[in-house]
Design an enzyme around this catalytic site. Structure first.
Site, PDB file in Angstrom:
ATOM      1  N   HIS A  82       0.845  -1.197   0.000  1.00 18.31           N
ATOM      2  CA  HIS A  82       0.000   0.000   0.000  1.00 18.31           C
ATOM      3  C   HIS A  82       0.878   1.244   0.000  1.00 18.31           C
ATOM      4  O   HIS A  82       1.904   1.293   0.681  1.00 18.31           O
ATOM      5  CB  HIS A  82      -0.905   0.025   1.230  1.00 18.31           C
ATOM      6  CG  HIS A  82      -1.733   1.264   1.334  1.00 18.31           C
ATOM      7  ND1 HIS A  82      -2.900   1.436   0.614  1.00 18.31           N
ATOM      8  CD2 HIS A  82      -1.552   2.418   2.041  1.00 18.31           C
ATOM      9  CE1 HIS A  82      -3.412   2.623   0.893  1.00 18.31           C
ATOM     10  NE2 HIS A  82      -2.616   3.233   1.754  1.00 18.31           N
ATOM     11  N   ASP A 161     -14.850   1.206   7.944  1.00 17.65           N
ATOM     12  CA  ASP A 161     -13.844   2.211   7.586  1.00 17.65           C
ATOM     13  C   ASP A 161     -14.407   3.212   6.593  1.00 17.65           C
ATOM     14  O   ASP A 161     -14.193   4.425   6.724  1.00 17.65           O
ATOM     15  CB  ASP A 161     -12.606   1.529   6.994  1.00 17.65           C
ATOM     16  CG  ASP A 161     -11.619   2.548   6.447  1.00 17.65           C
ATOM     17  OD1 ASP A 161     -11.092   3.344   7.246  1.00 17.65           O
ATOM     18  OD2 ASP A 161     -11.406   2.581   5.221  1.00 17.65           O
ATOM     19  N   ARG A 168     -15.246  11.391   9.159  1.00 16.89           N
ATOM     20  CA  ARG A 168     -14.010  12.125   9.485  1.00 16.89           C
ATOM     21  C   ARG A 168     -13.765  13.240   8.482  1.00 16.89           C
ATOM     22  O   ARG A 168     -13.297  14.330   8.832  1.00 16.89           O
ATOM     23  CB  ARG A 168     -12.812  11.167   9.483  1.00 16.89           C
ATOM     24  CG  ARG A 168     -12.747  10.238  10.685  1.00 16.89           C
ATOM     25  CD  ARG A 168     -11.723   9.139  10.472  1.00 16.89           C
ATOM     26  NE  ARG A 168     -10.406   9.695  10.191  1.00 16.89           N
ATOM     27  CZ  ARG A 168      -9.462   9.065   9.487  1.00 16.89           C
ATOM     28  NH1 ARG A 168      -9.707   7.862   8.965  1.00 16.89           N
ATOM     29  NH2 ARG A 168      -8.311   9.639   9.270  1.00 16.89           N
ATOM     30  N   SER A 183      -7.333   3.174   9.583  1.00 15.94           N
ATOM     31  CA  SER A 183      -8.065   3.141   8.317  1.00 15.94           C
ATOM     32  C   SER A 183      -7.305   2.315   7.282  1.00 15.94           C
ATOM     33  O   SER A 183      -7.875   1.429   6.630  1.00 15.94           O
ATOM     34  CB  SER A 183      -8.274   4.565   7.804  1.00 15.94           C
ATOM     35  OG  SER A 183      -8.887   4.561   6.534  1.00 15.94           O
ATOM     36  N   LYS A 187      -8.144  -2.157   6.101  1.00 15.23           N
ATOM     37  CA  LYS A 187      -8.387  -2.684   4.746  1.00 15.23           C
ATOM     38  C   LYS A 187      -7.357  -3.749   4.383  1.00 15.23           C
ATOM     39  O   LYS A 187      -7.664  -4.731   3.711  1.00 15.23           O
ATOM     40  CB  LYS A 187      -8.377  -1.542   3.731  1.00 15.23           C
ATOM     41  CG  LYS A 187      -9.565  -0.595   3.883  1.00 15.23           C
ATOM     42  CD  LYS A 187      -9.681   0.372   2.722  1.00 15.23           C
ATOM     43  CE  LYS A 187      -8.644   1.482   2.792  1.00 15.23           C
ATOM     44  NZ  LYS A 187      -8.940   2.485   3.821  1.00 15.23           N
TER      45      LYS A 187
END
Length: 434
Positions: A82, A161, A168, A183, A187
């Site tokens: 990621h 999320d 948020r 967050s 995932k």
């Protein structure tokens, strides 16, 4: 258990229990806690900060708020990757086939872009026919049969999320390190990976603006991953100038292919080699990251990485005729050039502002409803510390009859600076955190 008591406890700066956090996440996701109470709790978390235990428990609660992927029946160590995102970040298009060609299953879910340029999914969908929407069974079959898949995120995966992030976003509680970490990691945990490599970008074109903040985020996510039995390694890399030469969806696909063929800009190549090497190491195909780098280089040099890329594109229904003629595919109708106004050395290229230029051209989304033009963007011919003479081309502007090209030129002029003295380039990769 009552949400008002949980809010009051966090308002006083006390640590929430695992049960309290799971209660909040589950009840809010199911619609039993109103936005105004969830907002109050998020603000209390934001102001009083979260402990490592709270952050890990929030991650876990969000990860298991919906479906999760079970990849245990697929042989090998499944390694996910990621990036916190940036301008010109096409790294996933390169590292996924490299790592898969080294015998490590890559099962990755990615998102669409909102802002500068398209996300990984938008870039892949700029290839005609490429399929990113699929069932979980299809997702797993691609991994089993080809060792690689990148799909869009499903609504069933970590739905908490998605709902909490939307809240948020409108309550000014986005920029908290614990909430960011939870967050991202929720995932990744829900996606079923055994090990995770994270690329945290820092600089003008990144969410994290300082190395200090990036390091805190990296250590937080590594701690979460390791506490949940997912071996996690973070790199902190520079995003002070765009990564590589190209910015824009099909433009970035072309550049990714060049890297897989053994070419490509040095900065992009180095980031891809570093991340691929860590993934190969975590996939237990080497005894060290240094040894893994040799394996990665071999996969590029002998053509197996590019071969795996073509197999991947074909198995997800992309047209190989597009890949074979990528240099001519989806070219913008107009190319204008931005040239140096004076002699000297490029001292800075503001990545964030350059990203905004790409978005204005149509390479990114200003709103969720915006439609991306896959053909447009920018191609730089010069980077920071390069010498230029007056009139030298710094970058090409690829557009489809964009009406206000003078405004684009002015924006580039303000955000590409030239000085008489050669500037030392900032480090590309600041740290690796395990």
């Amino acid at each position: 258990m009552k949400i008002i008591d949980i809010i009051d406890k966090k308002k006083k700066g006390l640590e929430l229990s695992k049960e309290e956090i799971h209660y909040f996440v589950n009840e809010y996701t199911n619609g039993n806690i109103p936005d105004y109470q969830a907002s109050a709790l998020l603000m209390a978390m934001f102001i009083n900060k979260m402990t490592p235990n709270e952050t890990a428990n929030l991650t876990l609660a969000m990860a298991y708020s919906g479906q999760t992927l079970d990849l245990s029946d697929i042989e090998g160590v499944k390694v996910d990757k990621h990036s916190t995102g940036g301008v010109g970040d096409k790294v996933s298009l390169v590292v996924a086939p490299i790592v898969a060609s080294c015998g490590i299953p890559v099962a990755k879910m990615s998102g669409r872009g909102l802002g500068f340029t398209g996300g990984t999914i938008d870039k892949l969908e700029s290839i005609e026919g490429f399929k990113t929407d699929m069932t979980i069974d299809e997702f797993k079959s691609y991994v089993k049969n080809h060792g690689i898949v990148i799909s869009g995120q499903t609504d069933e995966l970590a739905p908490a999320d998605k709902k909490i992030y939307a809240l948020r976003d409108v309550t000014s509680t986005v920029d908290d390190i614990s909430l960011i970490a939870a967050s991202i990691m929720s995932k990744k945990i829900a996606s079923g990976a055994d090990a995770i490599v994270l690329d945290i970008k820092v600089g003008s074109g990144a969410f994290m603006k300082t190395i200090e903040d990036a390091e805190i985020l990296a250590k937080t996510m590594v701690s979460i991953g390791n506490s949940l039995n997912r071996t996690t390694i973070c790199i902190i890399s520079s995003m002070d100038e765009p990564l590589g030469f190209g910015i824009g969806n099909i433009i970035e696909v072309r550049e990714a292919i060049e890297v897989l063929k053994g070419n490509g800009p040095k900065d992009l190549v180095e980031v891809c080699l570093t991340i691929s090497s860590i993934m190969v190491y975590l996939g237990k195909k080497s005894n060290s990251i240094e040894e893994a780098r040799e394996i990665v280089l071999k996969s590029i040099n002998d053509g197996s990485a590019y071969k795996k890329f073509r197999e991947w594109i074909e198995c997800q229904k992309g047209k190989l005729s597009v890949i074979d003629n990528i240099s001519e595919y989806r070219k913008a109708s107009n190319i204008d050039i931005f040239v140096a106004k004076e002699e000297g050395y490029i001292s800075s290229i503001n990545a964030q502002e350059i990203g905004k230029v790409a978005m204005l051209l149509g390479a990114g989304r200003e709103t969720k409803e915006s439609i991306i033009d896959p053909s447009v963007g920018l191609i730089f011919e010069k980077k920071v510390s390069d010498y230029v003479r007056a009139g030298d081309v710094i970058c090409q502007i690829h557009h489809n009859n964009y009406g206000n090209i003078d405004m684009i030129m002015e924006h580039l002029n303000k955000n590409i600076n030239i000085s008489k003295q050669k500037q030392t380039k900032s480090e590309l990769i600041y740290k690796i955190i395990k």
